[in-house]
Write an enzyme that holds these catalytic residues in place. Structure first.
Site: not given
Length: 582
Positions: A331, A360
């Site tokens: 993330d 990400e």
């Protein structure tokens, strides 16, 4: 009486030899256990208990070397570093001593059952199916509310509340997922999120070594991974190194203030991570982007602290070794320290050479995204060591391309052609994660009108599954689930119809889907199964042609195998002259 009391005490001391001398209650040991024979022989063990830092430390093993003892400003922590270079699998004690009082902390070094080279990561041969566990299916209502956890209710009418989905619900529908034709399951965060509210999405971890009990146990996660593997499905685990939840014990009773950025004081990030590679950016802009906190309840971890760095690296390796997962989605990758993230990727891939990590990288241009991919010339001499990046710019183009008329020089499919002419900026275009939508974006079908436009959907899913890269499908996209981000993130993450007992509609079955949903599902399934094992698409090169009469043509080729795709970007029937494509 005195003689009898002494005799009873002597018997008790024989039965429980350490109970009378033990002085410390150890609340946390991280990692909870480890393995002998790992490539990196160093092991950090973090101990958390009341007033333990002044203890003398020793270990009972003869072939494990105590390298370093680290005491933090908070007396409730001890960090030890062990050299396992010559260690065999065993049980031993970490011994804490204060004067004549002794506490023994049992620790296990397990025998490895996996070889690092045996774990296969996800590749362009795969298609990932993204699931938010709380919103997919509730297989075990008894774990909806866990006594003692801070968010203690389930309310399916509230978009930001927990809805009760869990591992058992996913397990019960693995046949549905496998039959669809995808080859991997990506799970949004599954580690403990014991937060007061909003814990359903999982992005505020409160214990890096514990599965959230409302999904199941660590053992149930391992069981789910094994069941997925038995059905030919790989498993990708979501991880978050940039920040944790404010209810994490490491923040509530932090070892030292420098475990978190800005010395544990809340300073909001600017979210402008392009500053990291901006040659004109001020030091302030770079610092506020990467060191600022995501939100006040998500403290920003300081990965430049070597103890924090080792804690995070070990936590990811622990889950790979424990559960045999096939990949990690990291993330908010650019928000964390670049050098640390590079080291983390390098260490994981040295231990598991066929593993894969996708970061990400939510940036608005291919140039900015390409900076984060392993071996990027734009980042040289630095190297992120991150094999796969998320192609957010392509997602943005796809939200427009299938709604517009295509001309020779603009609009519609021209956007896709034009974007691919720039793929030279990527070190490895085949290792880009491509997607129509995910849990943070509007669904590809934003509304009911979009859901009725089956031609639009078929064009988009065809392109996604035949262009370069590693495709990802968001749960429910195959049945035309619709949501606009303006409605709220919780609506982007609606429950899959039929995942809860008593649901009026069950889209896991053919009978429960509408005629249009079945058309979309059947087309997706047919294409996915056509793609599976198709070397031209999964391994092949890509050759494309400039837009002619609104038509986009591209070929995927591997050795003698070839797949050619013709896409009409106009509302008119077209007759093609095939000579240019000969």
């Amino acid at each position: 009486m005195k003689q009898t009391l002494l005799t009873v005490m002597a018997v008790l001391s024989l039965l429980f030899p350490f109970s009378s001398k033990s002085y410390a209650v150890i609340k946390k040991v991280a990692p909870t256990f480890w393995w002998a024979g790992m490539k990196n022989p160093e092991l950090q063990v973090l101990l958390y208990g009341d007033d333990i830092s002044s203890s003398e430390v020793s270990i009972s093993s003869k072939d494990i070397y105590l390298k370093e003892i680290v005491r933090q400003s908070n007396s409730n922590y001890l960090i030890i570093y062990l050299d396992l270079n010559e260690a065999k699998a065993q049980n031993f004690d970490i011994i804490l001593k204060k004067g004549r009082k002794i506490t023994k902390v049992p620790y296990e070094l397990k025998e490895r059952i996996r070889k690092g080279s045996d774990i296969e990561g996800f590749t362009a041969s795969d298609v990932l199916y993204l699931i938010m566990p709380d919103r997919f299916s509730n297989g075990n209502p008894e774990n909806d509310v866990v006594p003692g956890m801070l968010e203690n209710k389930v309310d399916r009418n509230e978009q930001y509340a927990r809805h009760g989905g869990d591992f058992k619900g996913i397990s019960e529908h693995l046949d549905y997922i496998s039959d669809l034709g995808v080859t991997a399951v990506w799970l949004n965060p599954t580690q403990e999120n014991d937060m007061k509210e909003g814990s359903y999405h999982g992005y505020a971890i409160t214990d890096y070594y514990q599965i959230d009990r409302r999904f199941g146990s660590n053992e149930e996660f391992l069981k789910l991974v094994n069941e997925a593997h038995d059905k030919g499905l790989k498993v990708v685990m979501d991880m978050i190194f940039n920040h944790c939840g404010s209810e994490n014990y490491l923040f509530k009773d932090r070892p030292q203030d420098d475990w978190f950025n800005f010395r544990s004081n809340y300073v909001q990030t600017s979210f402008k991570t392009a500053s990291v590679m901006d040659i004109h950016a001020s030091d302030y802009e770079k610092a506020i982007a990467t060191d600022g906190w995501f939100t006040q309840v998500m403290p920003d971890l300081n990965q430049r602290n070597r103890h924090v760095a080792r804690y995070l690296i070990q936590s990811s390796i622990w889950w790979i070794e424990y559960a045999g997962i096939n990949g990690i989605r990291q993330d908010t990758h650019p928000y964390a320290d670049y050098d640390f993230m590079s080291t983390w990727c390098k260490e994981v891939l040295e231990e598991y050479p066929h593993f894969n990590i996708v970061g990400e990288t939510w940036l608005n241009s291919n140039v900015l995204v390409s900076y984060w991919q392993k071996d990027s010339k734009l980042a040289a001499p630095k190297n992120s060591n991150l094999p796969t990046v998320m192609d957010f710019p392509l997602t943005d183009l796809m939200t427009k391309a299938f709604d517009e008329e295509t001309t020779e020089w603009s609009g519609g499919l021209y956007r896709l052609y034009d974007y691919h002419t720039q793929d030279f900026v990527y070190a490895n275009p085949m290792s880009l994660l491509t997607f129509l939508d995910n849990h943070d974006t509007s669904r590809f079908c934003k509304n009911e009108e979009d859901s009725k436009n089956i031609t639009r959907y078929k064009q988009a899913i065809t392109y996604l599954l035949t262009t370069r890269g590693i495709p990802q499908i968001y749960y429910g996209t195959e049945i035309l689930m619709a949501a606009d981000k303006s409605e709220g993130d919780g609506y982007l993450r609606r429950d899959f119809p039929g995942g809860w007992e008593g649901d009026e509609v069950n889209c896991f079955t053919r009978e429960g889907r509408t005629e249009l949903q079945n058309e979309a599902f059947d087309y997706t399934r047919k294409l996915l199964n056509f793609r599976k094992g198709n070397e031209a698409i999964c391994k092949g090169t890509m050759k494309h042609f400039a837009i002619r009469n609104g038509i986009y043509v591209y070929e995927r080729k591997y050795n003698d195998s070839s797949v050619v795709v013709f896409m009409n970007g106009t509302d008119e029937n077209q007759t093609l002259n095939l000579a240019p494509y000969k």
